[in-house]
Scaffold this motif. Structure first.
Motif, PDB file in Angstrom:
ATOM      1  N   LEU A   1       8.245  -0.559  -2.661  1.00 46.34           N
ATOM      2  CA  LEU A   1       6.956  -1.089  -2.455  1.00 46.34           C
ATOM      3  C   LEU A   1       6.067   0.152  -1.855  1.00 46.34           C
ATOM      4  O   LEU A   1       5.132   0.451  -2.003  1.00 46.34           O
ATOM      5  N   SER A   2       6.839   0.940  -0.992  1.00 43.53           N
ATOM      6  CA  SER A   2       6.388   2.010  -0.103  1.00 43.53           C
ATOM      7  C   SER A   2       6.426   3.362  -0.772  1.00 43.53           C
ATOM      8  O   SER A   2       5.755   4.325  -0.363  1.00 43.53           O
TER       9      SER A   2
ATOM     10  N   PRO B   1      13.296   2.973   4.470  1.00 43.32           N
ATOM     11  CA  PRO B   1      12.867   2.890   5.837  1.00 43.32           C
ATOM     12  C   PRO B   1      13.841   3.553   6.801  1.00 43.32           C
ATOM     13  O   PRO B   1      14.882   3.588   6.594  1.00 43.32           O
ATOM     14  N   ASP B   2      13.324   3.896   7.702  1.00 41.27           N
ATOM     15  CA  ASP B   2      13.861   4.935   8.791  1.00 41.27           C
ATOM     16  C   ASP B   2      13.575   4.570  10.044  1.00 41.27           C
ATOM     17  O   ASP B   2      12.603   5.083  10.624  1.00 41.27           O
ATOM     18  N   GLY B   3      14.093   3.455  10.567  1.00 43.93           N
ATOM     19  CA  GLY B   3      13.537   2.788  11.771  1.00 43.93           C
ATOM     20  C   GLY B   3      12.236   2.201  11.897  1.00 43.93           C
ATOM     21  O   GLY B   3      11.720   1.776  12.875  1.00 43.93           O
ATOM     22  N   ASP B   4      11.618   1.974  10.663  1.00 44.05           N
ATOM     23  CA  ASP B   4      10.411   1.269  10.571  1.00 44.05           C
ATOM     24  C   ASP B   4      10.406   0.012   9.528  1.00 44.05           C
ATOM     25  O   ASP B   4       9.330  -0.147   9.183  1.00 44.05           O
ATOM     26  N   ALA B   5      11.375  -0.238   9.380  1.00 41.52           N
ATOM     27  CA  ALA B   5      11.559  -1.515   8.092  1.00 41.52           C
ATOM     28  C   ALA B   5      10.655  -2.509   8.620  1.00 41.52           C
ATOM     29  O   ALA B   5       9.950  -3.136   7.669  1.00 41.52           O
ATOM     30  N   ILE B   6      10.450  -3.097   9.910  1.00 45.27           N
ATOM     31  CA  ILE B   6       9.619  -4.219   9.999  1.00 45.27           C
ATOM     32  C   ILE B   6       8.068  -3.885   9.938  1.00 45.27           C
ATOM     33  O   ILE B   6       7.388  -4.865   9.302  1.00 45.27           O
ATOM     34  N   ASP B   7       7.591  -2.505  10.197  1.00 43.91           N
ATOM     35  CA  ASP B   7       6.331  -2.214   9.993  1.00 43.91           C
ATOM     36  C   ASP B   7       6.032  -2.485   8.490  1.00 43.91           C
ATOM     37  O   ASP B   7       4.893  -2.404   7.923  1.00 43.91           O
TER      38      ASP B   7
ATOM     39  N   ARG C   1       3.411  -4.483   6.261  1.00 41.18           N
ATOM     40  CA  ARG C   1       2.433  -3.697   5.460  1.00 41.18           C
ATOM     41  C   ARG C   1       2.406  -4.434   4.072  1.00 41.18           C
ATOM     42  O   ARG C   1       1.363  -4.495   3.435  1.00 41.18           O
ATOM     43  N   PHE C   2       3.583  -4.877   3.413  1.00 41.18           N
ATOM     44  CA  PHE C   2       3.732  -5.656   2.090  1.00 41.18           C
ATOM     45  C   PHE C   2       4.119  -7.063   2.243  1.00 41.18           C
ATOM     46  O   PHE C   2       4.398  -7.461   1.320  1.00 41.18           O
ATOM     47  N   VAL C   3       3.572  -7.596   3.400  1.00 38.02           N
ATOM     48  CA  VAL C   3       3.883  -9.276   3.620  1.00 38.02           C
ATOM     49  C   VAL C   3       3.507  -9.961   2.492  1.00 38.02           C
ATOM     50  O   VAL C   3       4.509 -10.685   2.010  1.00 38.02           O
ATOM     51  N   ASP C   4       2.365  -9.753   1.831  1.00 34.51           N
ATOM     52  CA  ASP C   4       2.029 -10.742   0.965  1.00 34.51           C
ATOM     53  C   ASP C   4       2.687 -10.594  -0.348  1.00 34.51           C
ATOM     54  O   ASP C   4       3.124 -11.570  -1.096  1.00 34.51           O
ATOM     55  N   THR C   5       3.153  -9.290  -0.726  1.00 32.10           N
ATOM     56  CA  THR C   5       3.921  -9.159  -2.069  1.00 32.10           C
ATOM     57  C   THR C   5       5.369  -9.589  -1.695  1.00 32.10           C
ATOM     58  O   THR C   5       5.956 -10.086  -2.335  1.00 32.10           O
ATOM     59  N   ILE C   6       5.928  -9.395  -0.279  1.00 32.43           N
ATOM     60  CA  ILE C   6       7.294  -9.982  -0.132  1.00 32.43           C
ATOM     61  C   ILE C   6       7.133 -11.335  -0.099  1.00 32.43           C
ATOM     62  O   ILE C   6       8.055 -12.005  -0.493  1.00 32.43           O
ATOM     63  N   SER C   7       6.161 -12.054   0.292  1.00 34.95           N
ATOM     64  CA  SER C   7       6.094 -13.567   0.524  1.00 34.95           C
ATOM     65  C   SER C   7       6.080 -14.171  -1.026  1.00 34.95           C
ATOM     66  O   SER C   7       7.027 -15.150  -1.181  1.00 34.95           O
ATOM     67  N   GLU C   8       5.637 -13.380  -1.878  1.00 33.97           N
ATOM     68  CA  GLU C   8       5.508 -13.887  -3.503  1.00 33.97           C
ATOM     69  C   GLU C   8       7.107 -13.597  -3.876  1.00 33.97           C
ATOM     70  O   GLU C   8       7.407 -14.423  -4.693  1.00 33.97           O
TER      71      GLU C   8
END
Length: 90
Positions: free
Chosen positions: A45-46, A50-56, A60-67
């Motif tokens: 997606l990005s 991820p390098d220590g920023d996986a939650i961020d 950022r992509f929560v809508d796509t991840i929800s789907e």
């Protein structure tokens, strides 16, 4: 029947570095379900690993991840941990 609505509990977000995934609990059509989004999904997606920023990245992509999580749930039996992979992205 496919689930229609997924509400992520933001307080449950956990960056599981050892397993290379972000884990969370979500309410799906009134029932709680455990999910894990693989780092590969976040990277797809990005464009960056991820390098220590996986939650961020997750946020950022929560809508796509929800789907994608609903897609992953629909192919499983809905018990235990549902793994969200790149295959679940549309």
């Amino acid at each position: 029947m496919a689930a229609n609505e997924l509400e992520i509990d933001n307080n449950s977000l956990l960056d599981n570095i050892d397993e290379r995934q972000v884990e969370f609990t979500a309410e799906v059509d009134g029932d709680e379900q455990e999910f894990a989004v693989q780092y590969d999904v976040l990277e797809a997606l990005s464009g960056d690993a991820p390098d220590g920023d996986a939650i961020d990245m997750f946020n950022r992509f929560v809508d796509t991840i929800s789907e994608a999580a609903l897609s992953a749930l629909s192919r499983g039996n809905g018990t235990g941990l549902v793994i969200v992979s790149e295959n679940d992205l549309e």
